[in-house]
Scaffold this motif. Sequence first.
Motif, PDB file in Angstrom:
ATOM      1  N   ASP A 167      11.417  35.847  85.154  1.00 26.25           N
ATOM      2  CA  ASP A 167      10.593  35.470  85.638  1.00 26.25           C
ATOM      3  C   ASP A 167       9.468  36.497  86.122  1.00 26.25           C
ATOM      4  O   ASP A 167       8.080  36.261  86.584  1.00 26.25           O
ATOM      5  N   LYS A 168      10.304  37.583  86.664  1.00 20.85           N
ATOM      6  CA  LYS A 168       9.269  38.494  87.439  1.00 20.85           C
ATOM      7  C   LYS A 168       8.038  38.574  86.532  1.00 20.85           C
ATOM      8  O   LYS A 168       7.037  39.539  86.242  1.00 20.85           O
ATOM      9  N   LYS A 169       8.876  39.478  84.986  1.00 20.41           N
ATOM     10  CA  LYS A 169       8.083  39.630  83.669  1.00 20.41           C
ATOM     11  C   LYS A 169       6.971  39.077  83.434  1.00 20.41           C
ATOM     12  O   LYS A 169       6.089  38.618  82.766  1.00 20.41           O
ATOM     13  N   ALA A 170       7.223  37.797  83.349  1.00 22.08           N
ATOM     14  CA  ALA A 170       6.467  36.055  83.200  1.00 22.08           C
ATOM     15  C   ALA A 170       5.135  36.679  83.517  1.00 22.08           C
ATOM     16  O   ALA A 170       3.995  36.383  83.118  1.00 22.08           O
ATOM     17  N   ALA A 171       5.833  36.852  85.154  1.00 19.97           N
ATOM     18  CA  ALA A 171       4.431  36.587  85.977  1.00 19.97           C
ATOM     19  C   ALA A 171       3.700  37.884  86.006  1.00 19.97           C
ATOM     20  O   ALA A 171       2.218  37.194  85.724  1.00 19.97           O
ATOM     21  N   ARG A 172       4.044  38.839  85.470  1.00 20.85           N
ATOM     22  CA  ARG A 172       3.172  39.992  85.191  1.00 20.85           C
ATOM     23  C   ARG A 172       2.812  39.514  83.885  1.00 20.85           C
ATOM     24  O   ARG A 172       0.797  39.693  84.122  1.00 20.85           O
ATOM     25  N   TYR A 203      12.027  29.069  94.137  1.00 22.47           N
ATOM     26  CA  TYR A 203      11.808  29.862  94.842  1.00 22.47           C
ATOM     27  C   TYR A 203      11.124  29.161  96.202  1.00 22.47           C
ATOM     28  O   TYR A 203      10.941  27.964  96.869  1.00 22.47           O
ATOM     29  N   SER A 204      10.883  30.063  97.461  1.00 22.89           N
ATOM     30  CA  SER A 204      10.649  30.152  98.447  1.00 22.89           C
ATOM     31  C   SER A 204       8.755  29.859  98.414  1.00 22.89           C
ATOM     32  O   SER A 204       8.925  30.827  97.492  1.00 22.89           O
ATOM     33  N   HIS A 205       8.046  29.650  99.655  1.00 21.19           N
ATOM     34  CA  HIS A 205       6.801  29.935  98.856  1.00 21.19           C
ATOM     35  C   HIS A 205       5.776  30.926  99.152  1.00 21.19           C
ATOM     36  O   HIS A 205       5.385  31.636  98.529  1.00 21.19           O
ATOM     37  N   GLU A 206       7.188  31.964 100.249  1.00 22.40           N
ATOM     38  CA  GLU A 206       6.500  33.753  99.994  1.00 22.40           C
ATOM     39  C   GLU A 206       7.033  34.049  98.799  1.00 22.40           C
ATOM     40  O   GLU A 206       6.250  34.966  98.374  1.00 22.40           O
ATOM     41  N   GLN A 207       8.075  33.961  97.874  1.00 25.60           N
ATOM     42  CA  GLN A 207       8.315  34.072  96.888  1.00 25.60           C
ATOM     43  C   GLN A 207       7.293  34.153  95.417  1.00 25.60           C
ATOM     44  O   GLN A 207       7.073  35.142  94.668  1.00 25.60           O
ATOM     45  N   VAL A 208       6.836  32.995  95.519  1.00 25.80           N
ATOM     46  CA  VAL A 208       5.647  32.500  94.501  1.00 25.80           C
ATOM     47  C   VAL A 208       4.867  33.342  94.967  1.00 25.80           C
ATOM     48  O   VAL A 208       3.750  34.197  93.452  1.00 25.80           O
ATOM     49  N   ILE A 209       3.844  33.174  95.776  1.00 28.34           N
ATOM     50  CA  ILE A 209       3.196  34.436  96.045  1.00 28.34           C
ATOM     51  C   ILE A 209       3.337  35.728  96.385  1.00 28.34           C
ATOM     52  O   ILE A 209       2.606  36.736  95.384  1.00 28.34           O
ATOM     53  N   GLU A 210       4.678  36.748  95.947  1.00 27.73           N
ATOM     54  CA  GLU A 210       4.809  38.165  95.694  1.00 27.73           C
ATOM     55  C   GLU A 210       5.370  38.036  94.161  1.00 27.73           C
ATOM     56  O   GLU A 210       4.992  39.242  94.701  1.00 27.73           O
ATOM     57  N   MET A 211       5.118  37.147  93.526  1.00 31.05           N
ATOM     58  CA  MET A 211       5.263  36.977  92.264  1.00 31.05           C
ATOM     59  C   MET A 211       4.277  37.864  91.692  1.00 31.05           C
ATOM     60  O   MET A 211       3.859  38.176  90.088  1.00 31.05           O
ATOM     61  N   PHE A 212       2.770  37.766  92.516  1.00 32.75           N
ATOM     62  CA  PHE A 212       1.384  37.218  92.043  1.00 32.75           C
ATOM     63  C   PHE A 212       0.797  38.056  92.540  1.00 32.75           C
ATOM     64  O   PHE A 212      -0.095  37.769  93.068  1.00 32.75           O
ATOM     65  N   PRO A 213       1.164  39.150  92.825  1.00 35.95           N
ATOM     66  CA  PRO A 213       0.631  40.365  94.109  1.00 35.95           C
ATOM     67  C   PRO A 213      -0.925  41.174  93.513  1.00 35.95           C
ATOM     68  O   PRO A 213      -1.919  40.920  94.049  1.00 35.95           O
TER      69      PRO A 213
END
Length: 256
Positions: A167-172, A203-213
């Motif tokens: 998921d993190k790779k996809a977000a990047r 995900y928590s809201h914070e985790q969603v935001i963190e995936m797209f720094p």
Amino acid sequence: MFVACFQNDSEQTQLELERLTRKQTAMVGFYEEFKAFNYLLAEEGRSSISQEEQYPCLDDRTEQTGFDRHYIYHPAWAARVIAARNPEHHVDISSTLHFATILSAFVKVEFFDFRKAPLTLSNLTSNEADLTQLPFRSDAIKSLSCMHVIEHIGLGRYGDPIDIDGDKKAARELSRVLAPDGDLLVVVPVGRSRIQFNAHRIYSHEQVIEMFPDLILVEHALIPDGEAEDGLIENPDSKLISSQSYGCGCYVFSKR
């Protein structure tokens, strides 16, 4: 422990008996109406319906028309976001096919999925793509969406490789290909953070935001647990989002 297990088994048995009773009652009603319908056909001198052509639909007599809240509200939300921006061209990565096909009536759409969808419609192209290695140059796409997809990447559900950080790779990758001043629409399950293997992540809201720094949150909405009587909740606070069990978080990010 034994008593608790016995109680759980007893409750499950009771629920199953109630379900079977409802089904039996529905079948009785079905056969009564089947005979009545054939009787009316005979009165009109028309051919009767054979038993081989019976097709019982026993679960559709509800007080209200039922629907999957996540998959009705989030494409409607996304369509409104895109209509307000009116792009000439839109790229969608693996969102529900209903969204890409309907959107293509108004906007030129390129649709990509891990498994190619054999779609044939004007204004729409469909191709394969790996969300962890998108076939686009950086900063290339002005209007981009990926909805109810990221949470699945790396869990093997759709034949993709197992990857705990899929998921993190996809977000990047989504962040990489988004053009400056472009818009990225992302939809994921939100609430109490957890992984339900191999279905999805929540995900928590914070985790969603963190995936797209590298992106800026422009707006967001929530489809909450329960009946969602008020529909979408616009720009809810993080506590409400994270208090959900399996809500639907709708996010618009931009690259400045």
